[in-house]
Design an enzyme around this catalytic site. Structure first.
Site, PDB file in Angstrom:
ATOM      1  N   ARG A   1      17.141  72.236 -24.855  1.00  0.00           N
ATOM      2  CA  ARG A   1      18.213  73.225 -24.765  1.00  0.00           C
ATOM      3  C   ARG A   1      19.524  72.786 -25.426  1.00  0.00           C
ATOM      4  O   ARG A   1      20.443  73.582 -25.583  1.00  0.00           O
ATOM      5  CB  ARG A   1      18.456  73.605 -23.292  1.00  0.00           C
ATOM      6  CG  ARG A   1      17.348  74.494 -22.767  1.00  0.00           C
ATOM      7  CD  ARG A   1      17.821  75.260 -21.561  1.00  0.00           C
ATOM      8  NE  ARG A   1      17.767  74.451 -20.356  1.00  0.00           N
ATOM      9  CZ  ARG A   1      18.657  74.542 -19.367  1.00  0.00           C
ATOM     10  NH1 ARG A   1      19.671  75.362 -19.439  1.00  0.00           N
ATOM     11  NH2 ARG A   1      18.517  73.783 -18.296  1.00  0.00           N
TER      12      ARG A   1
ATOM     13  N   GLN B   1       8.716  55.647 -23.599  1.00  0.00           N
ATOM     14  CA  GLN B   1       7.722  56.483 -22.930  1.00  0.00           C
ATOM     15  C   GLN B   1       7.238  57.486 -23.992  1.00  0.00           C
ATOM     16  O   GLN B   1       7.965  58.393 -24.367  1.00  0.00           O
ATOM     17  CB  GLN B   1       8.361  57.227 -21.749  1.00  0.00           C
ATOM     18  CG  GLN B   1       7.374  58.060 -20.958  1.00  0.00           C
ATOM     19  CD  GLN B   1       8.076  59.028 -20.000  1.00  0.00           C
ATOM     20  OE1 GLN B   1       9.202  59.438 -20.220  1.00  0.00           O
ATOM     21  NE2 GLN B   1       7.374  59.402 -18.947  1.00  0.00           N
TER      22      GLN B   1
HETATM   23  C1  UD1 Z   1      14.240  65.974 -11.128  1.00  0.00           C
HETATM   24  C2  UD1 Z   1      13.691  65.699  -9.723  1.00  0.00           C
HETATM   25  C3  UD1 Z   1      14.288  66.705  -8.734  1.00  0.00           C
HETATM   26  C4  UD1 Z   1      15.789  66.633  -8.772  1.00  0.00           C
HETATM   27  C5  UD1 Z   1      16.319  66.805 -10.194  1.00  0.00           C
HETATM   28  C6  UD1 Z   1      17.786  66.528 -10.241  1.00  0.00           C
HETATM   29  C7  UD1 Z   1      11.423  64.802 -10.008  1.00  0.00           C
HETATM   30  C8  UD1 Z   1       9.984  65.105  -9.985  1.00  0.00           C
HETATM   31  N1  UD1 Z   1      12.252  65.815  -9.765  1.00  0.00           N
HETATM   32  O1  UD1 Z   1      13.759  67.244 -11.492  1.00  0.00           O
HETATM   33  O2  UD1 Z   1      13.839  66.442  -7.434  1.00  0.00           O
HETATM   34  O3  UD1 Z   1      16.357  67.594  -7.901  1.00  0.00           O
HETATM   35  O4  UD1 Z   1      15.665  65.906 -11.097  1.00  0.00           O
HETATM   36  O5  UD1 Z   1      18.298  66.827 -11.496  1.00  0.00           O
HETATM   37  O6  UD1 Z   1      11.809  63.665 -10.231  1.00  0.00           O
HETATM   38  N2  UD1 Z   1      12.404  62.073 -17.738  1.00  0.00           N
HETATM   39  C9  UD1 Z   1      11.792  61.113 -18.503  1.00  0.00           C
HETATM   40  N3  UD1 Z   1      10.455  61.163 -18.672  1.00  0.00           N
HETATM   41  C10 UD1 Z   1       9.694  62.109 -18.088  1.00  0.00           C
HETATM   42  C11 UD1 Z   1      10.321  63.095 -17.314  1.00  0.00           C
HETATM   43  C12 UD1 Z   1      11.673  63.053 -17.143  1.00  0.00           C
HETATM   44  O7  UD1 Z   1      12.460  60.219 -19.028  1.00  0.00           O
HETATM   45  O8  UD1 Z   1       8.471  62.061 -18.296  1.00  0.00           O
HETATM   46  C13 UD1 Z   1      13.857  62.014 -17.548  1.00  0.00           C
HETATM   47  C14 UD1 Z   1      14.566  63.188 -18.203  1.00  0.00           C
HETATM   48  O9  UD1 Z   1      14.957  62.871 -19.520  1.00  0.00           O
HETATM   49  C15 UD1 Z   1      15.768  63.377 -17.288  1.00  0.00           C
HETATM   50  C16 UD1 Z   1      15.280  62.914 -15.927  1.00  0.00           C
HETATM   51  O10 UD1 Z   1      14.152  62.098 -16.180  1.00  0.00           O
HETATM   52  O11 UD1 Z   1      16.855  62.549 -17.649  1.00  0.00           O
HETATM   53  C17 UD1 Z   1      14.916  64.064 -14.997  1.00  0.00           C
HETATM   54  O12 UD1 Z   1      13.875  64.809 -15.559  1.00  0.00           O
HETATM   55  P1  UD1 Z   1      13.791  66.376 -15.445  1.00  0.00           P
HETATM   56  O13 UD1 Z   1      12.581  66.832 -16.112  1.00  0.00           O
HETATM   57  O14 UD1 Z   1      15.087  66.989 -15.831  1.00  0.00           O
HETATM   58  O15 UD1 Z   1      13.593  66.541 -13.861  1.00  0.00           O
HETATM   59  P2  UD1 Z   1      13.801  67.832 -13.001  1.00  0.00           P
HETATM   60  O16 UD1 Z   1      12.624  68.706 -13.131  1.00  0.00           O
HETATM   61  O17 UD1 Z   1      15.124  68.409 -13.251  1.00  0.00           O
END
Ligand code: UD1
Ligand code: CA
Length: 447
Positions: free
Chosen positions: A15, A75
């Site tokens: 986004r 990753q």
């Molecule tokens: C996550 C939390 C949720 C919380 C929210 C707060 C989980 C499953 N959920 O959800 O409970 O309320 O954050 O904002 O943890 N990322 C990686 N690799 C991945 C996936 C994510 O590095 O494979 C990083 C993303 O870049 C980001 C962060 O982790 O910085 C959070 O990931 P995102 O997908 O935004 O999580 P949410 O679904 O928002």
């Protein structure tokens, strides 16, 4: 207790609509990732591991510029937050201490909040940072009983009753590193998103008889950035906080809403910052200095009693000693301006040393660049540089010397000498009157 930071930043940030990885977009002159590193750094963490994905090399470069000791792991596939944290396992092999998971796109977590989490770790195995959400939307919900945290349920997997809960997961989690990785090993992906959720470790820990609790913070701290709009909002939030902090620290800001700070600006008590001043990274302004309107400063140090501007530009390596004066339309780069020296008008001072109490006349330029190399100019103490002097570096002007206005100085000037380096003036008697007559006559004939 030693702490290792694990900062998640593998997300593409679709986004943002950008070629730049999301965590490298800047707030107050630093990538948002650096803000997270800075917040985590307040814990004096022994290790910092960043989980990168998209454009990992770029992320690594930016992270290292802030902290050369950082470890960046990649990753390749983004399979969820637990999978992301698992990528840090090898890097932290043998690490004996706590792991604190932060998000690279959540830049405003306060040091006090992290300290409260570290405190809570004394009594609980897992500590999750939560917040009361005004609009809980798609955040994970924290299922609690008293001060115990039972589990976290993701919005997609939550029942209607669970969705009614307003206490939400910020994403920040602290636990003993070995415990954290052993819990993550058991996380599966049978859920609505088909992802490995870090949030599952709470329920898994409780099932093992471990304890978990919530530390709460203000929702503003958990502000995450997903779009350019949110980035702009975050910048505004940062600037407002920085202005409030400066005022509380005893800095005078005559129009706070027009002053822009960098993530690391340091301004001393009783300094005065006039309207429309912009600070880039790496600026220290000491107590009692004045930065006048419309000045732009980066990578510089301004000592007590110095007055800068209006309309001055201080670039990296500008070092202003006490009671110096840098006036309007003056640019200073990589130069030491010693105590009491003045550069008041329309000058460029680059790659130079200016001695104490010397006065640099209007329009003076240090010609530091020959098109290929940069050269140094050295000016001694109590020197008077006449207006519009070109100092062709490398060159030096000794103590108490002078240069005549309009001089192009290409050779060193010994102490105490006056250097005149311009054509001698020749007055042609009555010539101007005769010339005017001739020109006016020509104009009359042409009409
Ligand atoms: C996550 C939390 C949720 C919380 C929210 C707060 C989980 C499953 N959920 O959800 O409970 O309320 O954050 O904002 O943890 N990322 C990686 N690799 C991945 C996936 C994510 O590095 O494979 C990083 C993303 O870049 C980001 C962060 O982790 O910085 C959070 O990931 P995102 O997908 O935004 O999580 P949410 O679904 O928002
Ligand atoms: Ca998110």
């Amino acid at each position: 207790m030693t702490t290792a930071l694990i900062i998640l930043g593998a997300g593409l940030g679709t986004r943002m609509n950008s070629d730049l990885p999301k965590v490298l977009h800047q707030i107050a002159g630093a990538p948002m990732l650096v803000h997270a590193m800075q917040a985590g750094g307040s814990l004096d963490a022994a290790r910092c591991v960043i989980v990168a994905g998209y454009e990992a090399a770029q992320v690594e470069k930016a992270a290292r510029a802030y902290d050369p000791d950082v470890t960046v792991v990649v990753q390749d596939e983004q399979l969820g937050t637990a999978h992301a944290v698992a990528q840090a396992k090898t890097a932290l092999a043998g690490f004996d201490g706590d792991a604190l998971v932060l998000y690279g796109d959540t830049p405003f977590i306060r040091p006090d909040t992290l300290a409260a989490m570290v405190d809570a770790r004394q009594t609980h195995d897992i500590v999750v940072l939560g917040f009361e959400a005004e609009d809980p939307a798609r955040y994970g919900r924290l299922i609690t009983q008293g001060d115990a945290l039972d589990r976290i349920v993701e919005f997609k997997d939550a029942t209607e009753d669970e969705r009614a809960i307003t206490l939400c997961n910020s994403g920040v989690i602290a636990a003993d590193a070995a415990t954290l990785f052993s819990l993550i090993d058991t996380v599966g992906n049978e859920n609505a998103a088909g992802e490995y959720y870090l949030t599952d470790i709470v329920g898994l820990a409780r099932a093992r008889g471990l304890s978990a609790t919530v530390v709460e913070c203000a929702e503003a701290e958990t502000l995450g950035i997903n779009s350019r709009f949110e980035l702009a909002q975050a910048e505004a939030v940062f600037q407002n906080m920085a202005r409030m902090t400066a005022l509380e620290d005893g800095v005078t800001l005559t129009a706070p809403e027009t002053v822009y700070f960098a993530y690391d600006t340091v301004v001393g008590r009783d300094a005065v910052i006039e309207p429309n001043v912009v600070f880039g990274p790496g600026v220290t302004v000491e107590s009692g200095a004045t930065i006048r309107a419309f000045s732009h400063l980066e990578g510089c140090h301004v000592s007590r009693g110095a007055v800068v501007g209006p309309y001055a530009r201080l670039r990296p390596g500008a070092e202003l000693a006490e009671n110096t004066r840098i006036g309007n339309f003056v640019e200073v780069k990589n130069a030491v301006i010693s105590e009491g020296a003045k550069v008041n008008h329309l000058s460029y001072i680059g790659d130079a040393d200016i001695g104490p109490r010397s006065n640099i006349g209007a329009g003076t330029i240090t010609c530091n660049y020959d098109g290929v190399f940069k050269h140094h100019t050295t000016i001694g103490a109590d020197v008077f540089i006449g207006s519009n002097t070109m100092l062709v570096a490398p060159v030096s002007v000794g103590d108490q010397a002078m240069t005549a206005s309009g001089s192009v100085i290409t050779r060193d000037v010994p102490a105490g000498d006056l250097a005149v380096a311009r054509a001698r003036q020749d007055n042609k008697a009555g010539f101007a009157v005769r010339l005017f007559e001739k020109l006016r006559a020509k104009k009359a004939k042409d009409q």
